[in-house]
Design a protein around this motif. Structure first.
Motif, PDB file in Angstrom:
ATOM      1  N   LYS A   1     -17.831 -16.151  -2.428  1.00  0.00           N
ATOM      2  CA  LYS A   1     -17.886 -14.582  -1.737  1.00  0.00           C
ATOM      3  C   LYS A   1     -16.577 -14.087  -1.139  1.00  0.00           C
ATOM      4  O   LYS A   1     -15.687 -14.603  -0.672  1.00  0.00           O
ATOM      5  N   TYR A   2     -16.738 -11.934  -1.541  1.00  0.00           N
ATOM      6  CA  TYR A   2     -15.775 -11.774  -0.220  1.00  0.00           C
ATOM      7  C   TYR A   2     -15.991 -10.979   1.016  1.00  0.00           C
ATOM      8  O   TYR A   2     -17.624 -11.275   0.887  1.00  0.00           O
ATOM      9  N   TYR A   3     -15.103 -11.317   1.946  1.00  0.00           N
ATOM     10  CA  TYR A   3     -15.409 -10.703   2.749  1.00  0.00           C
ATOM     11  C   TYR A   3     -14.417  -9.263   3.415  1.00  0.00           C
ATOM     12  O   TYR A   3     -13.312  -9.540   3.394  1.00  0.00           O
ATOM     13  N   LEU A   4     -15.553  -8.252   4.164  1.00  0.00           N
ATOM     14  CA  LEU A   4     -14.514  -7.333   4.478  1.00  0.00           C
ATOM     15  C   LEU A   4     -13.581  -7.585   5.963  1.00  0.00           C
ATOM     16  O   LEU A   4     -14.522  -8.224   7.097  1.00  0.00           O
TER      17      LEU A   4
ATOM     18  N   ILE B   1       0.420  -1.138   0.375  1.00  0.00           N
ATOM     19  CA  ILE B   1      -0.017   0.193  -0.352  1.00  0.00           C
ATOM     20  C   ILE B   1       0.763   1.522  -0.158  1.00  0.00           C
ATOM     21  O   ILE B   1       2.189   1.258   0.326  1.00  0.00           O
ATOM     22  N   CYS B   2       0.344   2.053  -0.712  1.00  0.00           N
ATOM     23  CA  CYS B   2       0.990   3.529  -0.356  1.00  0.00           C
ATOM     24  C   CYS B   2      -0.138   4.812   1.066  1.00  0.00           C
ATOM     25  O   CYS B   2      -0.909   4.671   0.870  1.00  0.00           O
ATOM     26  N   ARG B   3       0.961   5.736   0.536  1.00  0.00           N
ATOM     27  CA  ARG B   3      -0.069   6.903   1.403  1.00  0.00           C
ATOM     28  C   ARG B   3      -1.193   7.052   0.414  1.00  0.00           C
ATOM     29  O   ARG B   3      -0.888   7.042  -0.087  1.00  0.00           O
ATOM     30  N   GLY B   4      -1.721   7.295   1.072  1.00  0.00           N
ATOM     31  CA  GLY B   4      -3.039   7.767   0.470  1.00  0.00           C
ATOM     32  C   GLY B   4      -4.011   6.607   0.564  1.00  0.00           C
ATOM     33  O   GLY B   4      -5.302   6.497  -0.189  1.00  0.00           O
ATOM     34  N   ASP B   5      -3.822   5.645   0.216  1.00  0.00           N
ATOM     35  CA  ASP B   5      -4.343   4.647   0.629  1.00  0.00           C
ATOM     36  C   ASP B   5      -5.911   3.937   1.578  1.00  0.00           C
ATOM     37  O   ASP B   5      -5.832   2.835   1.736  1.00  0.00           O
ATOM     38  N   SER B   6      -5.194   5.076   3.533  1.00  0.00           N
ATOM     39  CA  SER B   6      -5.817   4.738   3.840  1.00  0.00           C
ATOM     40  C   SER B   6      -7.317   4.805   3.492  1.00  0.00           C
ATOM     41  O   SER B   6      -7.936   5.465   2.740  1.00  0.00           O
ATOM     42  N   GLY B   7      -7.585   3.748   4.321  1.00  0.00           N
ATOM     43  CA  GLY B   7      -9.504   3.311   4.717  1.00  0.00           C
ATOM     44  C   GLY B   7     -10.012   2.214   2.934  1.00  0.00           C
ATOM     45  O   GLY B   7     -11.006   2.539   3.531  1.00  0.00           O
ATOM     46  N   SER B   8      -9.050   2.366   2.282  1.00  0.00           N
ATOM     47  CA  SER B   8      -9.047   0.960   1.571  1.00  0.00           C
ATOM     48  C   SER B   8      -9.327  -0.561   1.970  1.00  0.00           C
ATOM     49  O   SER B   8      -8.918  -0.820   3.598  1.00  0.00           O
ATOM     50  N   GLY B   9      -9.752  -1.089   1.495  1.00  0.00           N
ATOM     51  CA  GLY B   9     -10.203  -2.463   2.173  1.00  0.00           C
ATOM     52  C   GLY B   9      -9.628  -3.930   1.698  1.00  0.00           C
ATOM     53  O   GLY B   9      -8.853  -3.423   0.717  1.00  0.00           O
ATOM     54  N   LEU B  10      -9.145  -4.016   2.705  1.00  0.00           N
ATOM     55  CA  LEU B  10      -9.198  -5.786   2.718  1.00  0.00           C
ATOM     56  C   LEU B  10      -9.744  -6.803   3.003  1.00  0.00           C
ATOM     57  O   LEU B  10     -10.278  -6.581   4.107  1.00  0.00           O
ATOM     58  N   VAL B  11      -9.795  -7.172   1.993  1.00  0.00           N
ATOM     59  CA  VAL B  11     -10.730  -8.672   1.793  1.00  0.00           C
ATOM     60  C   VAL B  11     -10.098  -9.626   1.169  1.00  0.00           C
ATOM     61  O   VAL B  11      -9.005  -9.460   0.806  1.00  0.00           O
ATOM     62  N   SER B  12     -11.130 -10.379   1.740  1.00  0.00           N
ATOM     63  CA  SER B  12     -10.768 -12.051   1.270  1.00  0.00           C
ATOM     64  C   SER B  12     -11.743 -12.979   0.325  1.00  0.00           C
ATOM     65  O   SER B  12     -13.004 -12.713   1.313  1.00  0.00           O
ATOM     66  N   LEU B  13     -11.477 -13.154  -0.488  1.00  0.00           N
ATOM     67  CA  LEU B  13     -12.264 -15.098  -1.173  1.00  0.00           C
ATOM     68  C   LEU B  13     -12.217 -15.923  -0.446  1.00  0.00           C
ATOM     69  O   LEU B  13     -11.486 -16.630  -0.430  1.00  0.00           O
ATOM     70  N   ASP B  14     -13.561 -16.282   0.192  1.00  0.00           N
ATOM     71  CA  ASP B  14     -13.763 -18.007   0.016  1.00  0.00           C
ATOM     72  C   ASP B  14     -14.064 -18.630  -0.721  1.00  0.00           C
ATOM     73  O   ASP B  14     -15.236 -18.484  -1.474  1.00  0.00           O
ATOM     74  N   GLU B  15     -13.385 -19.761  -0.787  1.00  0.00           N
ATOM     75  CA  GLU B  15     -13.197 -20.759  -1.941  1.00  0.00           C
ATOM     76  C   GLU B  15     -14.645 -21.687  -2.229  1.00  0.00           C
ATOM     77  O   GLU B  15     -14.685 -21.974  -3.294  1.00  0.00           O
ATOM     78  N   GLN B  16     -15.038 -21.659  -0.837  1.00  0.00           N
ATOM     79  CA  GLN B  16     -16.679 -22.580  -1.169  1.00  0.00           C
ATOM     80  C   GLN B  16     -17.743 -21.704  -1.932  1.00  0.00           C
ATOM     81  O   GLN B  16     -18.280 -21.636  -2.485  1.00  0.00           O
ATOM     82  N   THR B  17     -17.801 -20.549  -0.937  1.00  0.00           N
ATOM     83  CA  THR B  17     -18.890 -19.504  -1.777  1.00  0.00           C
ATOM     84  C   THR B  17     -18.520 -18.749  -2.353  1.00  0.00           C
ATOM     85  O   THR B  17     -19.819 -18.145  -2.774  1.00  0.00           O
TER      86      THR B  17
END
Length: 104
Positions: A53-56, A35-51
């Motif tokens: 769906k992305y989760y924050l 990440i760089c300066r200015g990226d604050s507030g951007s989401g860290l998401v993970s993909l559930d391989e089974q469903t």
């Protein structure tokens, strides 16, 4: 921030650098960017391989080194852990009572 791949750091190590309300990440082996300066507030998401769906998981909070340097294994970033704030979010959010339907 558009899209980068990171790996979640060992959370015991992370807590020694911050606190338990933070998720620490490191650059992925595939592409050493961070990440760089200015990226604050951007989401860290993970993909559930089974469903499929992305989760924050968190929001970019701080970075350990430099402005937007080439990342290495000693570069880690802190993300505010969303689950630590669920009660606050629920207590301070109002349900949306507006209707999206329009009359003809």
């Amino acid at each position: 921030l558009q899209h980068i791949v990171v790996k979640i750091s060992n959370q015991t190590e992370c807590k020694s650098k911050s606190n338990d309300k933070v998720v620490c990440t490191r650059p992925s082996n595939r592409r050493p960017v961070t990440i760089c300066r200015g990226d604050s507030g951007s989401g860290l998401v993970s993909l559930d391989e089974q469903t499929k769906k992305y989760y924050l998981l968190g929001l970019v909070s701080f970075k350990r080194k430099g402005y937007c340097v080439k990342a290495d294994e000693n570069t880690w970033n802190g993300h505010t852990k969303i689950t630590s704030y669920i009660p606050w979010i629920r207590n301070n959010s109002k349900p949306d009572t507006s209707s999206t339907e329009t009359e003809s």
